[in-house]
Motif scaffolding. Structure first.
Motif, PDB file in Angstrom:
ATOM      1  N   LEU A  10       0.990  -1.032  -0.299  1.00 25.54           N
ATOM      2  CA  LEU A  10      -0.367  -0.044   0.297  1.00 25.54           C
ATOM      3  C   LEU A  10       1.056   1.275  -0.023  1.00 25.54           C
ATOM      4  O   LEU A  10       1.743   1.883   1.206  1.00 25.54           O
ATOM      5  CB  LEU A  10      -0.831   0.173   1.565  1.00 25.54           C
ATOM      6  N   LYS A  11       1.157   1.685  -1.188  1.00 28.20           N
ATOM      7  CA  LYS A  11       1.855   3.289  -1.235  1.00 28.20           C
ATOM      8  C   LYS A  11       0.351   4.635  -0.763  1.00 28.20           C
ATOM      9  O   LYS A  11      -0.891   4.332  -2.051  1.00 28.20           O
ATOM     10  CB  LYS A  11       2.520   3.567  -2.507  1.00 28.20           C
ATOM     11  N   ARG A  12       0.658   5.453  -0.384  1.00 35.29           N
ATOM     12  CA  ARG A  12      -0.051   6.758  -0.468  1.00 35.29           C
ATOM     13  C   ARG A  12       0.884   7.818  -1.242  1.00 35.29           C
ATOM     14  O   ARG A  12       1.439   8.005  -1.531  1.00 35.29           O
ATOM     15  CB  ARG A  12      -0.164   7.325   1.084  1.00 35.29           C
ATOM     16  N   MET A  13      -0.055   8.997  -1.777  1.00 32.54           N
ATOM     17  CA  MET A  13      -0.159   9.659  -2.207  1.00 32.54           C
ATOM     18  C   MET A  13      -0.905  11.042  -2.127  1.00 32.54           C
ATOM     19  O   MET A  13      -1.325  11.328  -2.422  1.00 32.54           O
ATOM     20  CB  MET A  13       0.617   9.818  -3.590  1.00 32.54           C
ATOM     21  N   GLY A  14      -0.346  11.865  -0.643  1.00 31.30           N
ATOM     22  CA  GLY A  14      -1.613  12.707  -0.185  1.00 31.30           C
ATOM     23  C   GLY A  14      -2.750  11.807  -0.088  1.00 31.30           C
ATOM     24  O   GLY A  14      -2.682  10.728   0.674  1.00 31.30           O
ATOM     25  N   ARG A  15      -3.733  12.519   0.184  1.00 26.37           N
ATOM     26  CA  ARG A  15      -4.740  12.097  -0.398  1.00 26.37           C
ATOM     27  C   ARG A  15      -5.364  10.130  -0.852  1.00 26.37           C
ATOM     28  O   ARG A  15      -5.923  10.088  -0.711  1.00 26.37           O
ATOM     29  CB  ARG A  15      -6.025  12.535  -0.241  1.00 26.37           C
ATOM     30  N   THR A  16      -5.206  10.298  -1.961  1.00 28.25           N
ATOM     31  CA  THR A  16      -4.626   8.989  -2.571  1.00 28.25           C
ATOM     32  C   THR A  16      -4.322   8.108  -2.497  1.00 28.25           C
ATOM     33  O   THR A  16      -3.066   8.182  -1.837  1.00 28.25           O
ATOM     34  CB  THR A  16      -4.346   9.165  -4.106  1.00 28.25           C
ATOM     35  N   SER A  17      -4.440   6.467  -2.373  1.00 27.09           N
ATOM     36  CA  SER A  17      -3.599   5.639  -2.034  1.00 27.09           C
ATOM     37  C   SER A  17      -4.200   4.368  -3.148  1.00 27.09           C
ATOM     38  O   SER A  17      -4.794   4.383  -3.838  1.00 27.09           O
ATOM     39  CB  SER A  17      -4.151   4.617  -0.362  1.00 27.09           C
TER      40      SER A  17
END
Length: 96
Positions: A63-70
Protein backbone atom coordinates in the motif's frame (compact mmCIF):
# COMPACT_ATOMS: atom_id res chain seq x y z
CA UNK A 1 2.88 -21.73 -24.95
CA UNK A 2 5.19 -18.97 -23.85
CA UNK A 3 8.88 -18.92 -24.67
CA UNK A 4 11.51 -19.25 -21.97
CA UNK A 5 12.26 -15.53 -22.18
CA UNK A 6 8.60 -14.72 -21.48
CA UNK A 7 8.60 -16.88 -18.33
CA UNK A 8 11.81 -15.51 -16.79
CA UNK A 9 11.39 -11.73 -16.47
CA UNK A 10 14.56 -10.66 -14.62
CA UNK A 11 17.06 -11.81 -12.00
CA UNK A 12 16.76 -10.38 -8.51
CA UNK A 13 20.07 -9.04 -7.20
CA UNK A 14 19.90 -8.31 -3.48
CA UNK A 15 22.26 -8.90 -0.59
CA UNK A 16 20.31 -11.98 0.50
CA UNK A 17 20.14 -13.48 -2.99
CA UNK A 18 23.87 -12.96 -3.50
CA UNK A 19 24.64 -14.84 -0.27
CA UNK A 20 22.46 -17.72 -1.50
CA UNK A 21 24.39 -17.91 -4.77
CA UNK A 22 27.24 -19.56 -2.85
CA UNK A 23 24.86 -22.50 -2.28
CA UNK A 24 23.88 -22.49 -5.98
CA UNK A 25 20.50 -20.87 -5.26
CA UNK A 26 19.44 -18.09 -7.63
CA UNK A 27 16.42 -15.78 -7.43
CA UNK A 28 14.34 -14.62 -10.41
CA UNK A 29 11.17 -12.68 -11.05
CA UNK A 30 8.91 -14.89 -13.17
CA UNK A 31 5.58 -14.62 -14.96
CA UNK A 32 2.61 -14.86 -12.60
CA UNK A 33 1.01 -17.78 -14.45
CA UNK A 34 4.20 -19.89 -14.73
CA UNK A 35 4.37 -23.12 -12.73
CA UNK A 36 7.44 -24.85 -11.31
CA UNK A 37 8.01 -27.21 -14.22
CA UNK A 38 7.84 -24.35 -16.75
CA UNK A 39 10.31 -22.32 -14.67
CA UNK A 40 12.66 -25.32 -14.45
CA UNK A 41 12.72 -25.91 -18.20
CA UNK A 42 13.12 -22.18 -18.91
CA UNK A 43 16.15 -21.85 -16.61
CA UNK A 44 17.73 -24.99 -18.06
CA UNK A 45 17.18 -23.76 -21.62
CA UNK A 46 18.40 -20.18 -21.11
CA UNK A 47 21.46 -20.79 -18.93
CA UNK A 48 22.36 -24.39 -19.83
CA UNK A 49 22.36 -25.69 -16.25
CA UNK A 50 20.63 -28.55 -14.40
CA UNK A 51 17.94 -27.51 -11.91
CA UNK A 52 17.35 -29.63 -8.80
CA UNK A 53 14.52 -27.73 -7.12
CA UNK A 54 12.27 -24.69 -7.65
CA UNK A 55 10.53 -22.77 -4.87
CA UNK A 56 7.98 -20.10 -5.78
CA UNK A 57 6.14 -17.44 -3.85
CA UNK A 58 3.66 -14.71 -4.71
CA UNK A 59 4.66 -11.24 -3.53
CA UNK A 60 1.71 -8.98 -2.76
CA UNK A 61 1.81 -5.32 -3.69
CA UNK A 62 2.38 -2.82 -0.89
CA UNK A 63 0.00 0.00 0.00
CA UNK A 64 1.44 3.37 -1.07
CA UNK A 65 -0.01 6.81 -0.45
CA UNK A 66 0.40 10.01 -2.43
CA UNK A 67 -1.38 12.71 -0.45
CA UNK A 68 -5.03 11.74 -0.15
CA UNK A 69 -5.02 9.01 -2.72
CA UNK A 70 -3.70 5.56 -2.02
CA UNK A 71 -3.01 2.57 -4.19
CA UNK A 72 -1.03 -0.62 -4.39
CA UNK A 73 2.23 -1.41 -6.12
CA UNK A 74 2.07 -4.32 -8.51
CA UNK A 75 2.10 -7.89 -7.24
CA UNK A 76 4.55 -10.37 -8.75
CA UNK A 77 5.93 -13.89 -8.50
CA UNK A 78 9.39 -14.85 -7.28
CA UNK A 79 11.21 -18.12 -7.91
CA UNK A 80 14.25 -19.44 -6.01
CA UNK A 81 16.05 -22.00 -8.16
CA UNK A 82 18.52 -24.53 -6.67
CA UNK A 83 20.99 -26.10 -9.07
CA UNK A 84 22.41 -29.62 -8.80
CA UNK A 85 25.84 -30.12 -7.25
CA UNK A 86 27.49 -31.13 -10.54
CA UNK A 87 25.92 -28.26 -12.51
CA UNK A 88 27.91 -25.20 -13.53
CA UNK A 89 27.09 -21.81 -12.00
CA UNK A 90 25.18 -19.04 -13.75
CA UNK A 91 27.72 -16.55 -15.08
CA UNK A 92 25.42 -13.53 -14.65
CA UNK A 93 25.67 -13.71 -10.85
CA UNK A 94 29.45 -14.27 -10.72
CA UNK A 95 30.41 -10.69 -11.60
CA UNK A 96 28.33 -9.12 -8.82
Amino acid sequence: MKTSYDIIIKPIVTENSMMQSADKKYTFEVHKDANKSQIKTAIEEIFGVKVEKVNTLNVKGKLKRMGRTSGYTRSWKKAVVKLTADSKTIEFFEGM
